[in-house]
Design a protein around this motif. Sequence first.
Motif, mmCIF file in Angstrom:
data_model
loop_
_atom_site.group_PDB
_atom_site.id
_atom_site.type_symbol
_atom_site.label_atom_id
_atom_site.label_comp_id
_atom_site.label_asym_id
_atom_site.label_seq_id
_atom_site.Cartn_x
_atom_site.Cartn_y
_atom_site.Cartn_z
ATOM 1 N N UNK A 26 48.549 33.688 60.776
ATOM 2 C CA UNK A 26 47.916 34.998 60.692
ATOM 3 C C UNK A 26 46.396 34.876 60.729
ATOM 4 N N UNK A 27 45.745 35.942 61.189
ATOM 5 C CA UNK A 27 44.289 35.990 61.076
ATOM 6 C C UNK A 27 43.912 36.021 59.596
ATOM 7 N N UNK A 28 42.918 35.247 59.192
ATOM 8 C CA UNK A 28 42.524 35.237 57.782
ATOM 9 C C UNK A 28 42.118 36.618 57.281
ATOM 10 N N UNK A 29 42.544 36.933 56.095
ATOM 11 C CA UNK A 29 42.182 38.176 55.399
ATOM 12 C C UNK A 29 41.817 37.751 53.971
ATOM 13 N N UNK A 30 40.525 37.860 53.637
ATOM 14 C CA UNK A 30 40.021 37.322 52.378
ATOM 15 C C UNK A 30 39.225 38.385 51.629
ATOM 16 N N UNK A 31 39.440 38.473 50.335
ATOM 17 C CA UNK A 31 38.637 39.337 49.474
ATOM 18 C C UNK A 31 37.456 38.513 48.945
ATOM 19 N N UNK A 32 36.238 39.058 49.056
ATOM 20 C CA UNK A 32 35.039 38.423 48.506
ATOM 21 C C UNK A 32 34.500 39.349 47.421
ATOM 22 N N UNK A 33 34.401 38.867 46.201
ATOM 23 C CA UNK A 33 33.982 39.716 45.090
ATOM 24 C C UNK A 33 32.592 39.322 44.618
ATOM 25 N N UNK A 34 31.675 40.271 44.686
ATOM 26 C CA UNK A 34 30.271 40.028 44.374
ATOM 27 C C UNK A 34 29.972 40.462 42.935
ATOM 28 N N UNK A 35 30.148 39.539 41.996
ATOM 29 C CA UNK A 35 29.800 39.730 40.587
ATOM 30 C C UNK A 35 30.655 40.780 39.877
ATOM 31 N N UNK A 36 31.963 40.730 40.090
ATOM 32 C CA UNK A 36 32.873 41.567 39.319
ATOM 33 C C UNK A 36 32.927 41.028 37.888
ATOM 34 N N UNK A 37 32.655 41.870 36.908
ATOM 35 C CA UNK A 37 32.525 41.415 35.519
ATOM 36 C C UNK A 37 33.696 41.812 34.625
ATOM 37 N N UNK A 38 34.443 42.820 34.996
ATOM 38 C CA UNK A 38 35.543 43.311 34.168
ATOM 39 C C UNK A 38 36.824 42.544 34.499
ATOM 40 N N UNK A 39 37.414 41.857 33.525
ATOM 41 C CA UNK A 39 38.630 41.088 33.808
ATOM 42 C C UNK A 39 39.796 41.955 34.288
ATOM 43 N N UNK A 40 39.862 43.201 33.833
ATOM 44 C CA UNK A 40 40.930 44.086 34.294
ATOM 45 C C UNK A 40 40.749 44.430 35.774
ATOM 46 N N UNK A 41 39.492 44.615 36.194
ATOM 47 C CA UNK A 41 39.229 44.859 37.615
ATOM 48 C C UNK A 41 39.616 43.648 38.458
#
Length: 246
Positions: free
Chosen positions: A96-111
């Motif tokens: 499959x074509x790569x599908x990646x989530x990049x998270x820029x400084x997410x601080x809440x563990x629930x998020x």
Amino acid sequence: MRYKELTFEGRNAVLEAFRSGKTIDKLFVLDGSTDGPIKTIIREAKKTDCIINFVDKERLDRLAGTSRHQGVVAIGAAYDYAEVEDILNLAREKGEDPFIFILDEIEDPHNLGAIIRTANQAGAHGVIIPKRRAVGLTATVAKTSAGAINYTPVAKVTNISKTIEELKKEGLWFVCADMGGETMYNLNLKGPIGLVIGNEGNGVSRLVKEKCDFVASIPMKGDIDSLNASVAAGVLAYEIVRQRMA
């Protein structure tokens, strides 16, 4: 399945944790400590991605739940981190074509936990988080992911902007969420793609946004002008899914 966050206190326990190869996210050292054992622990910590914090005695007492910490406390990840290459290899294995989530400084563990869960359900191959100024794989994150953390690799990197540049060499395009962007339905989000989600309060940082190829906005009809980070991630992720299925 290891959801229990690990806390190591006392010089021998912390040093052994590092030398045995355990994944340590953060090291807390009593400010002003300069003796030999502490220097040895810091030296071992610097060989890893561990963040070193110098704090006062009250903070250490709270972290350890006791005053018998000998001036040092280490917090181990509740789950092991992957490498970025592991995420790319997973896409290759699935053809499959790569599908990646990049998270820029997410601080809440629930998020973070909710985003990992969404990433898994949307068919993403992995999630990338920064080493600093962001929550790591805590027990709360693992629980909130509802088991998705067992199947969706999470990599931790030193520099998000540099990682985006490196992934562009692998053929990925990047889209970030921002109110000032083009309506997401007007963008071509097919092919190898990275979805960038920003901090809960400040959104995607300027330097990271400049590395993105697209800036996408989510149409909103209500009286407030923003969505929770994990909700925004879900909405954009499923527009990517819709386009990939078309």
